[in-house]
Scaffold this motif. Structure first.
Motif, PDB file in Angstrom:
ATOM      1  N   GLN A   1      -5.899  -5.783   2.859  1.00 29.27           N
ATOM      2  CA  GLN A   1      -5.568  -5.367   4.216  1.00 29.27           C
ATOM      3  C   GLN A   1      -6.793  -5.497   5.119  1.00 29.27           C
ATOM      4  O   GLN A   1      -6.709  -5.979   6.250  1.00 29.27           O
ATOM      5  N   ARG A   2      -7.941  -5.056   4.601  1.00 28.14           N
ATOM      6  CA  ARG A   2      -9.171  -5.138   5.379  1.00 28.14           C
ATOM      7  C   ARG A   2      -9.540  -6.602   5.661  1.00 28.14           C
ATOM      8  O   ARG A   2      -9.949  -6.947   6.766  1.00 28.14           O
TER       9      ARG A   2
ATOM     10  N   SER B   1      -4.082  -0.477  -5.968  1.00 29.56           N
ATOM     11  CA  SER B   1      -4.380   0.180  -4.706  1.00 29.56           C
ATOM     12  C   SER B   1      -5.667  -0.364  -4.098  1.00 29.56           C
ATOM     13  O   SER B   1      -5.726  -0.674  -2.903  1.00 29.56           O
TER      14      SER B   1
ATOM     15  N   HIS C   1     -14.607   3.599   1.173  1.00 26.54           N
ATOM     16  CA  HIS C   1     -13.186   3.486   1.497  1.00 26.54           C
ATOM     17  C   HIS C   1     -12.251   3.635   0.306  1.00 26.54           C
ATOM     18  O   HIS C   1     -11.053   3.780   0.477  1.00 26.54           O
ATOM     19  N   LEU C   2     -12.796   3.585  -0.898  1.00 28.05           N
ATOM     20  CA  LEU C   2     -11.931   3.723  -2.069  1.00 28.05           C
ATOM     21  C   LEU C   2     -12.166   5.061  -2.728  1.00 28.05           C
ATOM     22  O   LEU C   2     -13.294   5.544  -2.765  1.00 28.05           O
TER      23      LEU C   2
ATOM     24  N   LEU D   1       0.827  -1.206   0.000  1.00 22.74           N
ATOM     25  CA  LEU D   1       0.000   0.000   0.000  1.00 22.74           C
ATOM     26  C   LEU D   1       0.862   1.257   0.000  1.00 22.74           C
ATOM     27  O   LEU D   1       0.574   2.218  -0.718  1.00 22.74           O
TER      28      LEU D   1
ATOM     29  N   LYS E   1      -5.970  -2.418  -0.546  1.00 20.10           N
ATOM     30  CA  LYS E   1      -6.828  -1.966   0.562  1.00 20.10           C
ATOM     31  C   LYS E   1      -7.792  -3.064   0.974  1.00 20.10           C
ATOM     32  O   LYS E   1      -7.998  -3.320   2.172  1.00 20.10           O
TER      33      LYS E   1
END
Lengths: 146, 337
Positions: B241-242, B234, B162-163, A133, B238
């Motif tokens: 990660q979530r 990206s 969130h994006l 990220l 994300k």
């Protein structure tokens, strides 16, 4: 194999000293340093530790006996002297200790612990995701400025 | 022996499938690879059909009845058992469809104007008809396309919240790429075929590789259409990660694929277009090719020929196995002549 009796967790101490007292830890380190299959007597330990700190023989003796009661050491009698053997390798001891602590925490704090644990469950992946990220954000910023 | 015939048939499918998969892995064109995978998945059906037809044909014939009891039982049980499992696979596929339909009907709501406009714009660029777009109020990353005949795109509110705009655009482009490639009906069929023959390692491998390919192909297409591979990378990072922080039961499964895949996909997008790999083929280029060559006739032709070859081999196998026993097509032919 019986589980070692671990009753305290000392967060302020490093390594195995989180699970054991300082002297107990030193003794276990000496025992684990021996070649596999070779036992350790009180005298062996005393000779080494007496160099480091002025300990009484009886102190070493009673601590090793306590370690045997805690099921970390196994004791055998061999002509007049007691010989101590480790019940687990250092790795085994550490993993049992960690498991024991986690179970204890889970039982006490189910919700909170579980949420944090899943990131722990695959810390490599979590770290990798963060790393990616960061790199992506950096490259996008460059792209935007062009 | 009829059991031997059945088993040799399965063995042939396994061997052929294994060889075919190795060939497919060397191909660079996404469509050709997909055709190859589908071929491997469909081959056992041919074998099963022959097996079941054989049971029907031989029942009551002298050679069948005269065979030892265990051969009779196994020779019938094997193809019929396989047939039952195959039907089970079909049933699973049907229930999967029904469940998806219910979930979408229950949780899907109308999208905002901006989202609709974005989808319309991307659909135009990809050359597809605008699919139905629904948003579901779920605080988890969710983005998938479903529908055998009328594709529906589902997005969760988490994605929109969130994006950023570019990331949402790239996710939509990825899903629309699935629509453009008609991925859902094909994957559904592939899954049915895999479930029908779940015990065959070639079927499982073909299904896995087909799924793997389709995600990469759509990543490429989306990156090309938006000209922003980093935005998709990206978005994926994300979501990953979530998903790691809170592993729920269905965290954007269709977008994420399996855990190992997502890292590969992100790194691939970061690496950019690679020379020698046929990845950045645009819809326009494919349309041009189609006009020139006809609807993928070459690959299709190869597929048909391959299945035909399998059929011939199976019949020959049947003849070879049963001729010594005095029954089978050879002796029937001899009778005719």
């Amino acid at each position: 194999m019986a589980e070692p009796a671990i009753t305290t967790l000392r967060l302020d101490r490093p390594g195995i000293r989180k699970a054991l007292g300082d002297l107990e830890a030193e003794i276990m380190e000496l025992v684990w340093a021996r070649p596999a299959g070779q036992g350790t007597t009180v005298r062996d330990v005393f000779e080494v530790l007496h160099e480091r700190r002025r300990l009484a023989y009886t102190t070493v003796m009673s601590t090793m006996a306590r370690l045997a009661r805690k099921r970390l050491l196994r004791v055998e009698k061999a002509d007049q002297a007691y010989v101590y053997y480790p019940r687990f390798t250092q790795e085994e001891f550490v993993s049992r200790f960690v498991e024991h602590v986690l179970q204890d925490l889970l039982v006490s704090f189910s919700g909170a612990t579980l949420a944090g644990l899943s990131a722990l469950a695959d810390p490599r992946a979590a770290a990798r995701a963060s790393q990616l990220l960061d790199e992506i954000a950096r490259r996008r910023a460059v792209e935007e400025s062009e | 022996m009829h059991t031997l015939l059945g088993l040799s048939s399965v063995l042939l499918v396994l061997l052929g499938g294994h060889l075919a998969l190795n060939l497919v892995r060397g191909l660079r064109d996404w469509s050709q690879r997909r055709d190859g995978h589908l071929l491997v998945l469909a081959a056992p059906v041919v074998s099963l059909a022959i097996g079941v037809a054989g049971v029907h044909h031989f029942a009551g014939r002298v050679c069948f009845v005269g065979a030892p009891a265990w051969d009779l039982t196994l020779g019938t049980a094997l193809p019929l058992g396989m047939g039952l499992v195959a039907l089970g696979g079909l049933g699973l596929g049907g229930s999967r469809l029904a469940l998806m339909h219910r979930f979408v009907a229950r949780s899907g709501g109308p999208p905002g104007r901006e989202l609709r406009a974005l989808v319309e714009h991307l659909a135009e660029r990809l050359g597809v008809r605008r699919p139905r777009v629904l948003v579901c109020a779920v605080d988890r990353p969710l983005a998938f396309t479903y529908g055998l005949f009328r594709p529906t795109l589902l997005l969760s509110t988490w994605m929109v919240e969130h994006l950023d705009r570019r990331e949402v655009e790239s996710v939509l482009a990825h899903e629309l790429a699935h629509v453009a490639r008609r991925d859902y009906p094909i994957s559904w069929l592939a899954t049915v075929l895999r479930d029908a023959f779940f015990y065959l390692p070639t079927s499982r491998a073909a299904h896995r590789e087909l799924h793997h390919d389709k995600e990469l192909a759509c990543d490429d297409l989306a990156a090309h259409v938006t000209s922003r591979p980093l935005a998709l990378a990206s978005a994926l990072a994300k979501v990953w990660q979530r998903a790691l922080a809170e592993p729920a039961l269905e965290t954007a499964q269709p977008l994420l694929g399996t855990g190992e895949m997502i890292e590969e996909r992100i790194e691939r997008l970061l690496a950019g277009p690679q020379a020698g790999r046929d990845v950045w083929r645009t819809t326009d280029a494919r349309r041009r090719e189609r006009r020139e060559k006809g609807p993928r006739s070459a690959a299709l032709g190869v597929g048909v020929v391959a299945l035909g070859a399998l059929l011939v081999v199976e019949i020959a196998n049947t003849a070879v196995m049963l001729a010594p026993m005095g029954c089978g097509p050879v002796s029937s032919l001899a009778g005719l002549l």
